[in-house]
Design a protein around this motif. Structure first.
Motif, PDB file in Angstrom:
ATOM      1  N   PRO A   1     -65.606 -19.708  72.875  1.00  0.00           N
ATOM      2  CA  PRO A   1     -64.887 -19.489  74.137  1.00  0.00           C
ATOM      3  C   PRO A   1     -63.389 -19.707  73.951  1.00  0.00           C
ATOM      4  O   PRO A   1     -62.962 -20.457  73.061  1.00  0.00           O
ATOM      5  CB  PRO A   1     -65.491 -20.537  75.073  1.00  0.00           C
ATOM      6  N   SER A   2     -62.610 -19.057  74.793  1.00  0.00           N
ATOM      7  CA  SER A   2     -61.153 -19.177  74.682  1.00  0.00           C
ATOM      8  C   SER A   2     -60.706 -20.585  75.061  1.00  0.00           C
ATOM      9  O   SER A   2     -61.391 -21.298  75.803  1.00  0.00           O
ATOM     10  CB  SER A   2     -60.469 -18.161  75.605  1.00  0.00           C
TER      11      SER A   2
ATOM     12  N   MET B   1     -69.638  -0.332  75.969  1.00  0.00           N
ATOM     13  CA  MET B   1     -70.091   0.106  77.292  1.00  0.00           C
ATOM     14  C   MET B   1     -70.784  -1.027  78.040  1.00  0.00           C
ATOM     15  O   MET B   1     -70.604  -1.197  79.247  1.00  0.00           O
ATOM     16  CB  MET B   1     -71.008   1.315  77.147  1.00  0.00           C
ATOM     17  N   TYR B   2     -71.553  -1.819  77.330  1.00  0.00           N
ATOM     18  CA  TYR B   2     -72.151  -3.001  77.962  1.00  0.00           C
ATOM     19  C   TYR B   2     -71.057  -3.951  78.455  1.00  0.00           C
ATOM     20  O   TYR B   2     -71.153  -4.526  79.550  1.00  0.00           O
ATOM     21  CB  TYR B   2     -73.068  -3.728  76.981  1.00  0.00           C
ATOM     22  N   ASN B   3     -70.024  -4.118  77.649  1.00  0.00           N
ATOM     23  CA  ASN B   3     -68.938  -5.020  78.042  1.00  0.00           C
ATOM     24  C   ASN B   3     -68.249  -4.550  79.319  1.00  0.00           C
ATOM     25  O   ASN B   3     -67.837  -5.360  80.159  1.00  0.00           O
ATOM     26  CB  ASN B   3     -67.916  -5.145  76.912  1.00  0.00           C
TER      27      ASN B   3
ATOM     28  N   ASN C   1     -67.213 -14.088  76.308  1.00  0.00           N
ATOM     29  CA  ASN C   1     -66.051 -14.710  76.938  1.00  0.00           C
ATOM     30  C   ASN C   1     -65.825 -14.245  78.370  1.00  0.00           C
ATOM     31  O   ASN C   1     -65.423 -15.031  79.228  1.00  0.00           O
ATOM     32  CB  ASN C   1     -64.790 -14.465  76.096  1.00  0.00           C
ATOM     33  N   VAL C   2     -66.073 -12.957  78.631  1.00  0.00           N
ATOM     34  CA  VAL C   2     -65.918 -12.455  80.001  1.00  0.00           C
ATOM     35  C   VAL C   2     -66.890 -13.173  80.931  1.00  0.00           C
ATOM     36  O   VAL C   2     -66.515 -13.652  82.004  1.00  0.00           O
ATOM     37  CB  VAL C   2     -66.141 -10.928  80.060  1.00  0.00           C
ATOM     38  N   LEU C   3     -68.152 -13.242  80.519  1.00  0.00           N
ATOM     39  CA  LEU C   3     -69.156 -13.888  81.372  1.00  0.00           C
ATOM     40  C   LEU C   3     -68.865 -15.373  81.539  1.00  0.00           C
ATOM     41  O   LEU C   3     -68.942 -15.910  82.659  1.00  0.00           O
ATOM     42  CB  LEU C   3     -70.554 -13.678  80.771  1.00  0.00           C
TER      43      LEU C   3
ATOM     44  N   MET D   1     -73.058 -19.649  73.031  1.00  0.00           N
ATOM     45  CA  MET D   1     -71.855 -19.123  72.384  1.00  0.00           C
ATOM     46  C   MET D   1     -71.543 -19.885  71.106  1.00  0.00           C
ATOM     47  O   MET D   1     -71.273 -19.290  70.057  1.00  0.00           O
ATOM     48  CB  MET D   1     -70.659 -19.207  73.345  1.00  0.00           C
ATOM     49  N   VAL D   2     -71.578 -21.200  71.189  1.00  0.00           N
ATOM     50  CA  VAL D   2     -71.253 -22.018  70.021  1.00  0.00           C
ATOM     51  C   VAL D   2     -72.286 -21.804  68.918  1.00  0.00           C
ATOM     52  O   VAL D   2     -71.941 -21.685  67.739  1.00  0.00           O
ATOM     53  CB  VAL D   2     -71.172 -23.507  70.418  1.00  0.00           C
TER      54      VAL D   2
END
Length: 363
Positions: free
Chosen positions: A262-263, A196-198, A233-235, A255-256
């Motif tokens: 990340p993609s 839901m947060y996503n 990844n979205v952000l 992220m790392v």
């Protein structure tokens, strides 16, 4: 069909499942009347006409998009068999599928009159509110009934809120999503999960509200939900897309560190954009991550980095990463090599170029 039922009766094999199949067959061929008549003769075959059987018939009718027939049947049958929570939950699910707000309200009112308010009746409340929210002034109507439910110590379940947020995310309805989110958290007391947060993060990002999306990401851990690969990844994708590069750089490090990589597509875009704005150091950081974690489709980005470092007057670094690419089997193009030759010759470092060329030819 009835020959088979009679044969099963003689062998003592008739059950409610048998009649469920008969109900479904009749209704699928638009023979609701015959299905109802079948219900009336069940007891002649050793099956009790109880609430379970009644709900089985209503379910068969509503599955075929004939909820009005199910309602009419119940209005007659309830004088003999008292409906239960499931009876109305089935009808309300039917109205949800058919999008009939008016009859959903009628059925809801009848349900309350017949069986009362029950905190366990979550499927019925979910279906009813899901129908309302798709109608005229849907959000306000749904919020009104959430208040009514709350007053009766009842509430919809998490499925309703998740489905609504997903729908609002698809159509970009930020205001509606925020109102539903507030009701869910403050009125009902449901803790949103990671999914839901996503949905909210993606919704905010799609409307360029990346600051609010980042606040949602930071809030997650305090509510018992934890960011996952999609959250980050979205952000990151939208920060790069909207050139909010300072925030993107900070998020990349996070992220790392947390091993949410990340993609590759976003990394390629990040290297290019950071070179474009004159920040080769972050571009190099992203490139290092790429060669450590991806093993294909690196040639174009690698050559872009070398040329970007060269253009930024970072010739030693350009040579270093060219040698590193050659060593790792990543193709350095002849055009990139030619540009390095020109710059090294101008710096009177022909020997450096000759050594680089030797490695390139032997690779």
């Amino acid at each position: 069909m009835w020959d088979a039922v009679k044969s099963m009766k003689n062998e003592g094999l008739v059950s409610l499942a048998t009649f469920a199949s008969v109900f479904s067959s009749y209704v699928s061929f638009d023979k609701v009347k015959e299905a109802v008549l079948t219900f009336e003769v069940m007891d002649q075959y050793g099956c009790v006409r109880d609430i379970v059987a009644l709900n089985t018939l209503i379910s068969a009718i509503c599955r075929e998009g004939k909820t009005i027939d199910g309602l009419e049947f119940l209005s007659v049958a309830k004088s003999r068999i008292r409906p239960d929570l499931d009876s109305y939950a089935i009808l309300l699910e039917g109205w949800e599928k058919e999008g009939n707000v008016s009859l959903a309200k009628t059925t809801f009112d009848e349900m309350v009159a017949e069986v009362g308010w029950d905190p366990a009746n979550v499927p019925a409340y979910d279906s009813f509110l899901s129908t309302l929210i798709k109608g005229k002034d849907g959000v306000n109507e749904a919020l009104k009934y959430i208040d009514i439910l709350h007053q009766r110590k009842c509430s919809p379940g998490i499925k309703f809120f998740r489905d609504v947020l997903e729908d609002f995310q698809k159509v970009g309805n930020v205001r509606g999503a925020e109102l539903i989110w507030k009701a869910m958290v403050e009125k009902v007391g449901i803790r949103p999960d990671t999914e839901m947060y996503n949905l909210m993060i993606e919704l905010y990002c799609s409307k360029n509200y990346t600051d609010t999306a980042k606040k949602m990401l930071d809030e997650m851990v305090f509510t018992g939900a934890f960011p996952d690969m999609q959250s980050y990844n979205v952000l990151f994708h939208f920060l790069i897309k909207n050139r909010k590069l300072k925030d993107a750089s900070v998020l990349f490090n996070e992220m790392v560190k947390n091993e949410f990589f990340p993609s590759k597509t976003d990394c390629i875009a990040a290297v290019k954009i950071f070179l474009d704005i004159g920040d080769p150091y972050v571009a190099v950081k992203v490139w290092k991550f790429m060669i450590e974690n991806y093993d294909s489709d690196l040639d174009e980005t690698g050559n872009l980095l070398i040329n970007g470092l060269r253009d930024a007057n970072m010739l030693p670094e350009a040579v270093k990463y060219a040698e590193d690419m050659i060593e790792k089997g990543i193709k350095v193009t002849s055009a990139t090599l030619s540009r390095l030759k020109h710059s090294l010759s101008r710096e009177k470092k022909d020997g450096v170029y000759e050594e680089l060329l030797r490695k390139w030819k032997s690779s």
